[in-house]
Design an enzyme around this catalytic site. Structure first.
Site, mmCIF file in Angstrom:
data_model
loop_
_atom_site.group_PDB
_atom_site.id
_atom_site.type_symbol
_atom_site.label_atom_id
_atom_site.label_comp_id
_atom_site.label_asym_id
_atom_site.label_seq_id
_atom_site.Cartn_x
_atom_site.Cartn_y
_atom_site.Cartn_z
ATOM 1 N N ASP A 100 31.139 40.945 30.015
ATOM 2 C CA ASP A 100 30.694 42.169 30.669
ATOM 3 C C ASP A 100 31.100 43.358 29.801
ATOM 4 O OD1 ASP A 100 29.846 43.892 32.905
ATOM 5 O OD2 ASP A 100 30.172 42.088 34.097
ATOM 6 N N ASP A 208 26.923 46.860 31.798
ATOM 7 C CA ASP A 208 27.064 47.508 33.095
ATOM 8 C C ASP A 208 26.367 48.873 33.121
ATOM 9 O OD1 ASP A 208 28.722 47.248 35.662
ATOM 10 O OD2 ASP A 208 29.322 49.239 34.982
ATOM 11 N N GLU A 276 22.139 46.041 32.701
ATOM 12 C CA GLU A 276 22.027 46.323 34.133
ATOM 13 C C GLU A 276 21.459 47.722 34.290
ATOM 14 O OE1 GLU A 276 24.669 46.594 38.215
ATOM 15 O OE2 GLU A 276 25.315 47.575 36.386
ATOM 16 N N HIS A 348 27.756 39.826 42.223
ATOM 17 C CA HIS A 348 28.969 40.269 42.907
ATOM 18 C C HIS A 348 28.768 41.580 43.660
ATOM 19 C CE1 HIS A 348 28.704 42.415 39.180
ATOM 20 N NE2 HIS A 348 29.606 43.276 39.604
ATOM 21 N N ASP A 349 27.597 42.196 43.543
ATOM 22 C CA ASP A 349 27.320 43.461 44.233
ATOM 23 C C ASP A 349 26.370 43.297 45.423
ATOM 24 O OD1 ASP A 349 28.841 44.909 42.384
ATOM 25 O OD2 ASP A 349 27.123 45.218 41.055
#
Ligand code: NOJ
Length: 573
Positions: A100, A208, A276, A348-349
């Site tokens: 990440d 991210d 993302e 995870h969101d």
């Protein structure tokens, strides 16, 4: 694209959220040692790439998405030596590791920010966004923030630094100050760090909120260049939306092309980059993922995970299948000739897909989990499996505020209740939409802590693990896990799954999601009943009758398409 396409067209990525995956030392928090212990699970599933959510040193204000050192591992998760071990173990199994990359912001405890904050004259001051109070306002007064933008985590995007009397920008929590990508030193530092990881053996990055790194400083309404601007007011709030100022800002393509040149160009070996990008449109995604432009391989878009949102993510409505078809259909068409899609339900969101888009009642949980998986994995793009999705993990039965840990959820609760919303109503929204639904520990077995830890888990284990766990499913050919295994293998076996052209069928149907994929004379017909209502398949799709069943999620397929039934068919030529 080469005739076979890049390697990631045939690949499936598995996301590990380390904190909740597997704990090896009994402190209740997952770690690298735990991931190393569970690699057989990934091999058994057949995935090609592991994407690891952040494991860098961090105060953990946002579970590691607030990084205080980009080139080390937080002792909470282990050590660099263990990461090297993980890279070697994955490579030995033919898998790749994607890290990440969180560089829109750092932690407020990162030495860069500590230095920047220490004085207006700090050489690092300009690495972040500092602005004086709004003209005519005293520092700290209501409305004195330099712009009216609302943070993703509630409240304003600006926090006052008392010592200097200036505000700093944070699109997320106040402990996540935004880096100033206008400053070439910032970009060089990020590039150097990325090269450092690639040299260490990692195979790519999940970037991210990467489409937020360019902020719009162009002059507006006669104002000079270099200023940030207010956005349109948000209904019922004193704040506004800053989207137009930071979603895919004016220099975003330049920054990504420069990153590609500085970090990836001329390197041997396959890498994967996925950006993302909340708010990205399909037209923009085509530019980002056009190989000729050398930016990123694919993006995570957010359209489909916003279709059940009303005025905000906390205002949840049922998803209308027609809207999903229109959206996915547009993305499939938009990236058909140029660019590439990533495919996901969960991460995870996001709340758990089986609870959100499926039917997690005991009767239909397995069938809807496998139906949704089939629908997604048969699209054109690279599928992402989020830990636990492959065993049908569901939302947690939250009953009180004390059970939540996520900064977004807790901030929202404070702001919504302060603004006058009834606490019970806020809690009801958190129950369905909180990110903590995705973050409960992976359910490995039916033992008290689901085999996740010998200690006290940092977030409660879902009580349903007694029935819903990996161990129970491993040897069961009818399990959700077995179905995921088959879907993942199918992508590798059949070029039409990886590269076939997509055509949507029955776009107006409320309950049946159907499409074809075709390549070099081979066609697959995919039919999914995303409801509890049975349908007569003969009437709906005559071409399905007599077709060969390549893969289905229910036994004994006949003329009726049963509730949550999914079939991948090869129609007679
Ligand atoms: C997106 C990440 O997926 C999310 O978990 C995080 O809170 C924000 N970006 C901020 O880094």
């Amino acid at each position: 694209m080469t005739p076979d396409g890049p390697w990631w067209t045939r690949s499936v990525v598995y996301q590990v959220y380390p904190r909740s995956f597997m704990d090896s030392d009994g402190d209740g928090i997952g770690d690298l040692g735990g991931i190393l212990q569970r690699l057989d699970h990934l091999t058994d599933l057949g995935v090609d790439v592991l994407w690891l959510s952040p494991i860098y040193p961090s105060p953990q204000a946002d579970n590691g998405y607030d990084i205080s050192d980009y080139t080390d591992i937080d002792p909470l998760f282990g050590s660099l030596a263990q990461l090297d071990e993980l890279i070697a173990a994955l490579h030995a199994r033919g898998m790749k590791l994607v890290m990440d990359l969180v560089v829109n912001h750092t932690s407020d405890e990162h030495p860069w920010f500590v230095d920047a904050r220490s004085s207006k004259d700090s050489p690092k001051r300009d690495w972040y966004w500092w602005r004086p109070p709004r003209e005519g306002f005293a520092a700290g007064a209501p409305g004195a923030e330099p712009t009216n933008w609302q943070s993703f985590f509630s409240g304003p995007t600006w926090t006052l630094d008392e010592a200097s009397g200036e505000y700093y920008l944070h699109l997320f929590d106040r402990r996540q100050p935004d880096l100033n990508w206008e400053n070439p030193e910032v970009r060089q530092a990020v590039h150097a760090m990325m090269r450092w990881w690639l040299d260490r053996g990692v195979d790519g990055f999940r970037m991210d909120v990467i489409n937020m790194i360019s902020k719009d400083l162009r002059p507006r309404d006669g104002s000079p260049a270099g200023e940030l601007h207010d956005g349109p007011p948000l209904p019922g709030s004193s704040l506004g939306s800053g989207y137009a100022s930071f979603i895919c800002g004016p220099r975003i393509h330049e920054f990504l092309q420069e990153m590609h040149r500085e970090v990836f160009a001329g390197r041997d070996g396959p890498v994967l980059t996925v950006g993302e990008m909340p708010g990205v449109t399909v037209e923009q995604a085509r530019l980002f993922t056009d190989p000729a432009r050398a930016e990123v391989d694919m993006v995570f878009q957010f359209e489909h995970v916003g279709l059940d949102h009303g005025t905000s993510k906390w205002d949840v409505h049922p998803l209308r299948m027609r809207d999903l078809k229109a959206s996915f259909g547009r993305w499939q068409a938009g990236l058909a000739e140029v660019g590439w899609n990533s495919l996901y339900w969960d991460n995870h969101d996001q709340p758990r897909a089986v609870s959100r888009f499926g039917d997690d009642s005991p009767r239909y949980r397995r069938d809807s989990a496998t139906c949704l998986a089939t629908l997604l994995h048969l699209h054109r793009g690279t599928p992402y499996v989020y830990q636990g999705e492959e065993i049908g993990m569901a939302n947690y039965p939250f009953t009180s505020l004390e059970e939540f840990a996520d900064v977004e959820s807790l901030n929202h609760h404070v702001h919504a209740v302060t603004a006058g919303q009834a606490p019970a109503e806020v809690l009801a929204a958190l129950r369905v939409a909180s990110r903590d639904n995705a973050r409960t520990p992976v359910q490995w077995d039916g033992s008290p802590n689901a085999g996740f830890t010998t200690g006290r888990p940092w977030l409660a284990v879902n009580p349903d693990h007694v029935e819903w766990n990996a161990e129970a499913q491993r040897g069961d050919p009818t399990s959700v896990l077995a179905h995921y295994r088959r879907l993942i293998a199918l992508r590798r076996e059949l070029p039409v799954v990886a590269l076939g052209a997509f055509a949507m069928l029955l776009p107006e149907h409320d309950d049946v999601y159907a499409f074809t994929r075709s390549l070099d004379g081979e066609t697959l017909l995919v039919v999914c009943n995303v409801s509890r209502t049975p349908y007569d398949l003969t009437a709906l799709l005559p071409e399905a009758v007599g077709a060969e069943l390549v893969l289905g999620n229910l036994p004994d397929a006949g003329a009726e398409l049963r509730p949550w039934e999914a079939r991948v068919l090869r129609p007679a030529a």
